[in-house]
Design a protein around this motif. Structure first.
Motif, PDB file in Angstrom:
ATOM      1  N   UNK A 270       0.822  -1.216   0.000  1.00 27.01           N
ATOM      2  CA  UNK A 270       0.000   0.000   0.000  1.00 27.01           C
ATOM      3  C   UNK A 270       0.855   1.265   0.000  1.00 27.01           C
ATOM      4  N   UNK A 271       2.049   1.171   0.609  1.00 27.77           N
ATOM      5  CA  UNK A 271       2.942   2.334   0.693  1.00 27.77           C
ATOM      6  C   UNK A 271       3.880   2.443  -0.504  1.00 27.77           C
ATOM      7  N   UNK A 272       3.663   1.603  -1.527  1.00 33.43           N
ATOM      8  CA  UNK A 272       4.414   1.771  -2.761  1.00 33.43           C
ATOM      9  C   UNK A 272       5.379   0.676  -3.119  1.00 33.43           C
ATOM     10  N   UNK A 273       5.546  -0.328  -2.288  1.00 32.91           N
ATOM     11  CA  UNK A 273       6.446  -1.429  -2.625  1.00 32.91           C
ATOM     12  C   UNK A 273       5.884  -2.215  -3.801  1.00 32.91           C
ATOM     13  N   UNK A 274       6.744  -2.652  -4.702  1.00 31.79           N
ATOM     14  CA  UNK A 274       6.304  -3.381  -5.886  1.00 31.79           C
ATOM     15  C   UNK A 274       5.950  -4.820  -5.569  1.00 31.79           C
ATOM     16  N   UNK A 275       4.797  -5.254  -6.051  1.00 31.10           N
ATOM     17  CA  UNK A 275       4.363  -6.613  -5.764  1.00 31.10           C
ATOM     18  C   UNK A 275       5.180  -7.639  -6.544  1.00 31.10           C
ATOM     19  N   UNK A 276       5.896  -7.153  -7.596  1.00 27.93           N
ATOM     20  CA  UNK A 276       6.786  -8.027  -8.366  1.00 27.93           C
ATOM     21  C   UNK A 276       8.241  -7.558  -8.263  1.00 27.93           C
ATOM     22  N   UNK A 277       8.553  -6.890  -7.166  1.00 27.04           N
ATOM     23  CA  UNK A 277       9.889  -6.337  -6.947  1.00 27.04           C
ATOM     24  C   UNK A 277      10.920  -7.456  -6.833  1.00 27.04           C
ATOM     25  N   UNK A 278      12.058  -7.301  -7.522  1.00 29.45           N
ATOM     26  CA  UNK A 278      13.104  -8.329  -7.540  1.00 29.45           C
ATOM     27  C   UNK A 278      14.118  -8.047  -6.443  1.00 29.45           C
ATOM     28  N   UNK A 279      14.427  -9.072  -5.660  1.00 32.87           N
ATOM     29  CA  UNK A 279      15.438  -8.946  -4.608  1.00 32.87           C
ATOM     30  C   UNK A 279      16.817  -8.900  -5.261  1.00 32.87           C
ATOM     31  N   UNK A 280      17.634  -7.902  -4.938  1.00 30.31           N
ATOM     32  CA  UNK A 280      18.942  -7.767  -5.635  1.00 30.31           C
ATOM     33  C   UNK A 280      19.900  -8.920  -5.334  1.00 30.31           C
ATOM     34  N   UNK A 281      19.753  -9.588  -4.219  1.00 25.72           N
ATOM     35  CA  UNK A 281      20.682 -10.679  -3.874  1.00 25.72           C
ATOM     36  C   UNK A 281      20.231 -12.017  -4.471  1.00 25.72           C
ATOM     37  N   UNK A 282      19.009 -12.416  -4.168  1.00 20.59           N
ATOM     38  CA  UNK A 282      18.538 -13.726  -4.619  1.00 20.59           C
ATOM     39  C   UNK A 282      17.943 -13.702  -6.022  1.00 20.59           C
ATOM     40  N   UNK A 283      17.638 -12.500  -6.521  1.00 19.98           N
ATOM     41  CA  UNK A 283      16.972 -12.327  -7.825  1.00 19.98           C
ATOM     42  C   UNK A 283      15.569 -12.943  -7.812  1.00 19.98           C
ATOM     43  N   UNK A 284      15.005 -13.046  -6.626  1.00 21.12           N
ATOM     44  CA  UNK A 284      13.653 -13.585  -6.472  1.00 21.12           C
ATOM     45  C   UNK A 284      12.644 -12.441  -6.455  1.00 21.12           C
ATOM     46  N   UNK A 285      11.487 -12.700  -7.016  1.00 18.96           N
ATOM     47  CA  UNK A 285      10.345 -11.820  -6.808  1.00 18.96           C
ATOM     48  C   UNK A 285       9.654 -12.246  -5.504  1.00 18.96           C
ATOM     49  N   UNK A 286       8.726 -11.437  -4.976  1.00 27.66           N
ATOM     50  CA  UNK A 286       8.047 -11.848  -3.728  1.00 27.66           C
ATOM     51  C   UNK A 286       7.387 -13.213  -3.830  1.00 27.66           C
ATOM     52  N   UNK A 287       6.832 -13.563  -4.984  1.00 26.22           N
ATOM     53  CA  UNK A 287       6.150 -14.850  -5.107  1.00 26.22           C
ATOM     54  C   UNK A 287       7.164 -15.995  -5.074  1.00 26.22           C
ATOM     55  N   UNK A 288       8.399 -15.757  -5.598  1.00 24.01           N
ATOM     56  CA  UNK A 288       9.457 -16.751  -5.481  1.00 24.01           C
ATOM     57  C   UNK A 288       9.838 -16.966  -4.016  1.00 24.01           C
TER      58      UNK A 288
END
Length: 509
Positions: free
Chosen positions: A33-51
């Motif tokens: 709700x505060x603007x974080x991307x629901x498909x944002x990629x983690x820079x270390x693991x290269x995972x999206x939140x669903x991963x």
């Protein structure tokens, strides 16, 4: 203690991925709700939140992400989707959630491997079962031509191999080099898988004599890669086949009885002391080995109750439980206490209420060795409460949306179905009313006939009474006549004269 728990709940995580790794769906929702991307990629693991959710088994977070449109097709640098991660980690509940949300479980990574290949390779039989139930093709191949059966045989995943064969996979499937699953099992020294493939084939020669594109048999590959146990097994197997002795059946009658499931003969031989219950044949097998391999649960149960030693190993180093596993005799495996490992694919059918927790590692089912996300009982109940509230809100919104649609003149499929049902009910009611009227007229006719029969019966009863009275009068008159005749006969009868004669006096003038 309460203060520590409260502080733990108030922890603010630095990223959406950290919140998911801790299973905090409330902070996940606030961050988005505060603007974080629901498909944002983690820079270390290269995972999206669903991963990340599939990796740790955060089922509630996964549900929230799927509800709010998270992309199930996002891939890591290796081409892995969330379904691949769930298959690798053995998160079968996450796989089911992805399947329920129409995620593609047949997608392939940069090596052509689908989730079915990865779950078979890692030995997650429960996850594999969930994937197969979603409709994935059991004959799907990767870029090397490997099917899931090749992966399971190569890595020695006996339970997955047995399940794939039950779902229709063939032991004759070959990869791009002509290798069958038996070739790969022999190459890697996976003896239990090789034994199962031999037992599941039409004949032993069908498996052991098969050659790949290089002309090599499974025995040749085992020799090349120094798999001594496999070579010895194949040599013994071939020797026994060439030197089969007919006298073996006569020498070990208890083994024959156990092999055929003849419990009566086996009881007779053992109870009378003719045969020892743990007697071994030429292959060092006991009657328990024979019964377990053929799946005769009653015979095996009797042997267990009689105190047979189930830890004895045959010449191949197998206990009766190992033999039952090799032949996929799951009932015998369960009887012998071998149903705790990953080789079995049976699921527990027990049902759990809202107040009870199913035996899962975290919120998601985890069939891997890693514990995954650890969630407290209180957190699980709170998650179920939030899910129930979501269901109630969606049902309310659905009712409102349907009413709005109807007000705009729309007709829902359920309305058409209801109208058809009402028409069908009306037609059925009319048919019943016609039938009822027919039965009413028929009942009246029968009642009229019954009245006539009753009148006739009454008339006949009167006649019978009159005839009975006349008959009684006739009988009385007849009896009276008979009495009169008897009396007359008595009056006419005269007495005999005993004087000898009668004197008559005459007077002469």
């Amino acid at each position: 203690m309460g203060t520590v728990a409260k502080r733990k709940q108030e922890v603010n995580y630095s990223s959406i991925h950290e919140a998911i790794r801790h299973g905090n769906v409330i902070q996940l929702e606030n961050m988005v709700k505060n603007g974080a991307g629901i498909n944002e990629v983690d820079p270390e693991s290269k995972f999206t939140p669903i991963h990340t959710a599939c990796y740790v088994g955060a089922l509630e977070c996964l549900h929230w992400l799927l509800w709010h449109g998270a992309d199930t097709t996002d891939v890591t640098p290796r081409g892995w989707t969330a379904a691949h991660i769930a298959a690798i980690r053995g998160q079968d509940a996450c796989v089911q959630a992805l399947a329920n949300n129409s995620a593609n479980l047949s997608c392939k990574d940069d090596r052509g491997s689908a989730p079915i290949h990865l779950s078979a390779s890692h030995g997650h039989s429960f996850t594999l079962q969930s994937i197969l139930r979603s409709g994935v093709d059991v004959a799907a191949a990767d870029f090397n031509g490997w099917l899931a059966t090749h992966c399971a045989a190569f890595h020695g995943r006996l339970g997955c191999l047995q399940m794939l064969c039950k779902w229709g996979s063939s032991v004759d499937d070959v990869d791009n080099c002509g290798n069958s699953p038996a070739h790969l099992a022999a190459q890697e020294g996976q003896l239990p898988c090789l034994k199962f493939l031999i037992s599941n084939a039409p004949s032993s020669d069908h498996v052991l004599s098969a050659r790949n594109d290089q002309g090599e048999t499974p025995k040749d590959l085992a020799n090349r890669y120094y798999k001594k146990s496999v070579v010895e097994f194949i040599d013994n197997f071939e020797y026994e086949k060439e030197h089969a002795e007919d006298e073996e059946n006569l020498a070990f009658p208890a083994h024959v009885a156990a092999y055929k499931g003849d419990l009566y003969t086996l009881k007779t031989l053992i109870e009378q002391g003719i045969i020892n219950i743990n007697e071994r044949d030429e292959k060092m097998s006991t009657p328990s080995h024979k019964a377990a391999g053929q799946g005769y649960v009653e015979v095996l149960q009797w042997l267990v109750e009689m105190g047979a030693n189930m830890e004895i190993q045959n010449s191949s180093g197998e206990t009766p439980c190992d033999v039952a596993k090799r032949f996929a005799q799951l009932a015998c495996v369960k009887l012998l206490g071998g149903d705790d490992g990953e080789d079995l694919d049976e699921t527990d059918s027990n049902q759990f209420s809202d107040d009870e927790d199913p035996p899962l590692m975290g919120l998601a089912g985890d069939s891997s060795d890693s514990p995954g996300l650890q969630v407290s009982v209180k957190s699980k109940k709170a998650s179920r409460g939030r899910a129930l509230k979501k269901v109630e809100n969606l049902e309310r919104l659905l009712r409102i949306a349907k009413d709005n649609y109807r007000q705009l003149g729309g007709e829902l499929p359920e309305d058409r179905k209801k109208l058809r049902e009402e028409r069908e009910n009306d037609r059925h009611i009319k048919e019943l009313e016609v039938q009822l009227e027919y039965e009413r007229v028929r009942r009246e006719t029968l009642e009229a006939e019954l009245d006539e029969f009753r009148a006739e019966t009454s008339h006949l009863n009167l006649k019978i009474n009159e005839l009975s009275g006349a008959l009684k009068q006739t009988k009385a008159a007849l009896e009276e006549m008979n009495t009169d005749k008897t009396r007359k006969k008595k009056k006419i009868k005269k007495k005999k004269d005993l004087s000898g004669g009668t004197f008559v006096r005459r007077t002469f003038n």
